[in-house]
Design a protein around this motif. Structure first.
Motif, PDB file in Angstrom:
ATOM      1  N   LYS A  14       0.635  -1.180   0.081  1.00 17.26           N
ATOM      2  CA  LYS A  14      -0.014   0.054  -0.094  1.00 17.26           C
ATOM      3  C   LYS A  14       1.054   1.207   0.298  1.00 17.26           C
ATOM      4  O   LYS A  14       0.687   2.069   0.806  1.00 17.26           O
ATOM      5  CB  LYS A  14      -0.790  -0.098   1.250  1.00 17.26           C
ATOM      6  N   PHE A  15       1.557   1.317  -1.190  1.00 14.21           N
ATOM      7  CA  PHE A  15       2.204   2.613  -1.040  1.00 14.21           C
ATOM      8  C   PHE A  15       2.382   2.967  -2.662  1.00 14.21           C
ATOM      9  O   PHE A  15       2.527   2.222  -3.523  1.00 14.21           O
ATOM     10  CB  PHE A  15       3.817   2.458  -0.418  1.00 14.21           C
ATOM     11  N   ALA A  16       2.559   4.353  -2.610  1.00 11.40           N
ATOM     12  CA  ALA A  16       2.630   4.649  -3.927  1.00 11.40           C
ATOM     13  C   ALA A  16       3.481   6.229  -3.902  1.00 11.40           C
ATOM     14  O   ALA A  16       3.560   6.848  -2.729  1.00 11.40           O
ATOM     15  CB  ALA A  16       1.203   5.041  -4.580  1.00 11.40           C
ATOM     16  N   CYS A  17       3.744   6.631  -5.260  1.00 11.45           N
ATOM     17  CA  CYS A  17       4.661   7.797  -5.112  1.00 11.45           C
ATOM     18  C   CYS A  17       3.516   9.205  -4.589  1.00 11.45           C
ATOM     19  O   CYS A  17       2.411   9.258  -5.362  1.00 11.45           O
ATOM     20  CB  CYS A  17       5.167   8.240  -6.506  1.00 11.45           C
ATOM     21  N   PRO A  18       4.035   9.782  -3.731  1.00 10.63           N
ATOM     22  CA  PRO A  18       3.002  11.032  -3.181  1.00 10.63           C
ATOM     23  C   PRO A  18       3.290  12.204  -4.170  1.00 10.63           C
ATOM     24  O   PRO A  18       2.217  12.958  -4.052  1.00 10.63           O
ATOM     25  CB  PRO A  18       3.799  11.622  -1.853  1.00 10.63           C
ATOM     26  N   LYS A  19       3.642  12.196  -5.214  1.00 14.61           N
ATOM     27  CA  LYS A  19       3.962  13.186  -5.984  1.00 14.61           C
ATOM     28  C   LYS A  19       3.315  12.662  -7.329  1.00 14.61           C
ATOM     29  O   LYS A  19       2.193  13.448  -7.928  1.00 14.61           O
ATOM     30  CB  LYS A  19       5.634  13.506  -6.603  1.00 14.61           C
ATOM     31  N   CYS A  20       3.228  11.844  -7.874  1.00 21.09           N
ATOM     32  CA  CYS A  20       2.516  11.259  -9.270  1.00 21.09           C
ATOM     33  C   CYS A  20       1.536  10.341  -8.932  1.00 21.09           C
ATOM     34  O   CYS A  20       0.954   9.619  -9.741  1.00 21.09           O
ATOM     35  CB  CYS A  20       3.524  10.825 -10.159  1.00 21.09           C
ATOM     36  N   LYS A  21       1.604   9.847  -7.561  1.00 17.96           N
ATOM     37  CA  LYS A  21       0.745   8.376  -7.505  1.00 17.96           C
ATOM     38  C   LYS A  21       1.003   7.499  -7.965  1.00 17.96           C
ATOM     39  O   LYS A  21       0.221   6.539  -8.166  1.00 17.96           O
ATOM     40  CB  LYS A  21      -0.850   9.035  -7.459  1.00 17.96           C
ATOM     41  N   SER A  22       2.235   7.082  -8.696  1.00 17.10           N
ATOM     42  CA  SER A  22       2.720   6.049  -9.367  1.00 17.10           C
ATOM     43  C   SER A  22       2.662   4.797  -8.359  1.00 17.10           C
ATOM     44  O   SER A  22       3.257   5.090  -7.387  1.00 17.10           O
ATOM     45  CB  SER A  22       3.566   6.110 -10.296  1.00 17.10           C
ATOM     46  N   LYS A  23       2.419   3.799  -8.816  1.00 13.15           N
ATOM     47  CA  LYS A  23       2.578   2.634  -7.866  1.00 13.15           C
ATOM     48  C   LYS A  23       4.022   1.957  -8.338  1.00 13.15           C
ATOM     49  O   LYS A  23       4.654   1.037  -7.910  1.00 13.15           O
ATOM     50  CB  LYS A  23       1.492   1.433  -8.028  1.00 13.15           C
ATOM     51  N   LYS A  24       4.630   2.573  -9.099  1.00 15.83           N
ATOM     52  CA  LYS A  24       6.043   1.959  -9.885  1.00 15.83           C
ATOM     53  C   LYS A  24       7.156   2.501  -9.049  1.00 15.83           C
ATOM     54  O   LYS A  24       7.786   3.512  -9.493  1.00 15.83           O
ATOM     55  CB  LYS A  24       6.102   2.402 -11.102  1.00 15.83           C
ATOM     56  N   VAL A  25       7.009   2.206  -7.805  1.00 16.38           N
ATOM     57  CA  VAL A  25       8.087   2.543  -6.947  1.00 16.38           C
ATOM     58  C   VAL A  25       8.874   1.344  -6.453  1.00 16.38           C
ATOM     59  O   VAL A  25       8.516   0.396  -6.302  1.00 16.38           O
ATOM     60  CB  VAL A  25       7.580   3.445  -5.694  1.00 16.38           C
ATOM     61  N   GLU A  26      10.167   1.912  -6.175  1.00 17.55           N
ATOM     62  CA  GLU A  26      11.177   0.896  -5.768  1.00 17.55           C
ATOM     63  C   GLU A  26      11.558   1.112  -4.437  1.00 17.55           C
ATOM     64  O   GLU A  26      12.035   2.379  -4.060  1.00 17.55           O
ATOM     65  CB  GLU A  26      12.410   1.348  -6.852  1.00 17.55           C
ATOM     66  N   GLN A  27      11.621   0.373  -3.665  1.00 18.12           N
ATOM     67  CA  GLN A  27      11.969   0.328  -2.050  1.00 18.12           C
ATOM     68  C   GLN A  27      13.695   0.208  -2.122  1.00 18.12           C
ATOM     69  O   GLN A  27      14.199  -0.621  -2.656  1.00 18.12           O
ATOM     70  CB  GLN A  27      11.474  -0.756  -1.426  1.00 18.12           C
ATOM     71  N   LYS A  28      13.898   1.489  -1.361  1.00 22.30           N
ATOM     72  CA  LYS A  28      15.245   1.373  -1.158  1.00 22.30           C
ATOM     73  C   LYS A  28      15.861   0.815   0.228  1.00 22.30           C
ATOM     74  O   LYS A  28      14.682   0.498   1.213  1.00 22.30           O
ATOM     75  CB  LYS A  28      15.851   3.042  -1.179  1.00 22.30           C
TER      76      LYS A  28
END
Ligand SMILES: [Zn+2]
Length: 54
Positions: free
Chosen positions: A28-42
């Motif tokens: 349940k996480f998405a980019c706060p800027k563009c709302k994309s779910k294509k995020v990579e966890q660091k």
């Protein structure tokens, strides 16, 4: 709550989110800027107790 560091693959922005383990597991996480779910966890933003006891 642990803080996780992410990098958005859509807008290339890195951001931090504090998520409960349940939310994290459900993805349940998405980019706060563009709302994309294509995020990579660091790596976790903070690494406490790295076991430097020697
Ligand atoms: Zn983004």
């Amino acid at each position: 709550m642990p803080v996780y560091q992410f990098l958005c693959n859509e807008c290339k922005k890195s951001f931090q989110l504090s998520l409960s383990l349940a939310d994290h597991e459900k993805g349940k996480f998405a980019c706060p800027k563009c709302k994309s779910k294509k995020v990579e966890q660091k790596l976790a933003a903070f690494v406490a107790m790295t076991g430097k006891k020697s």
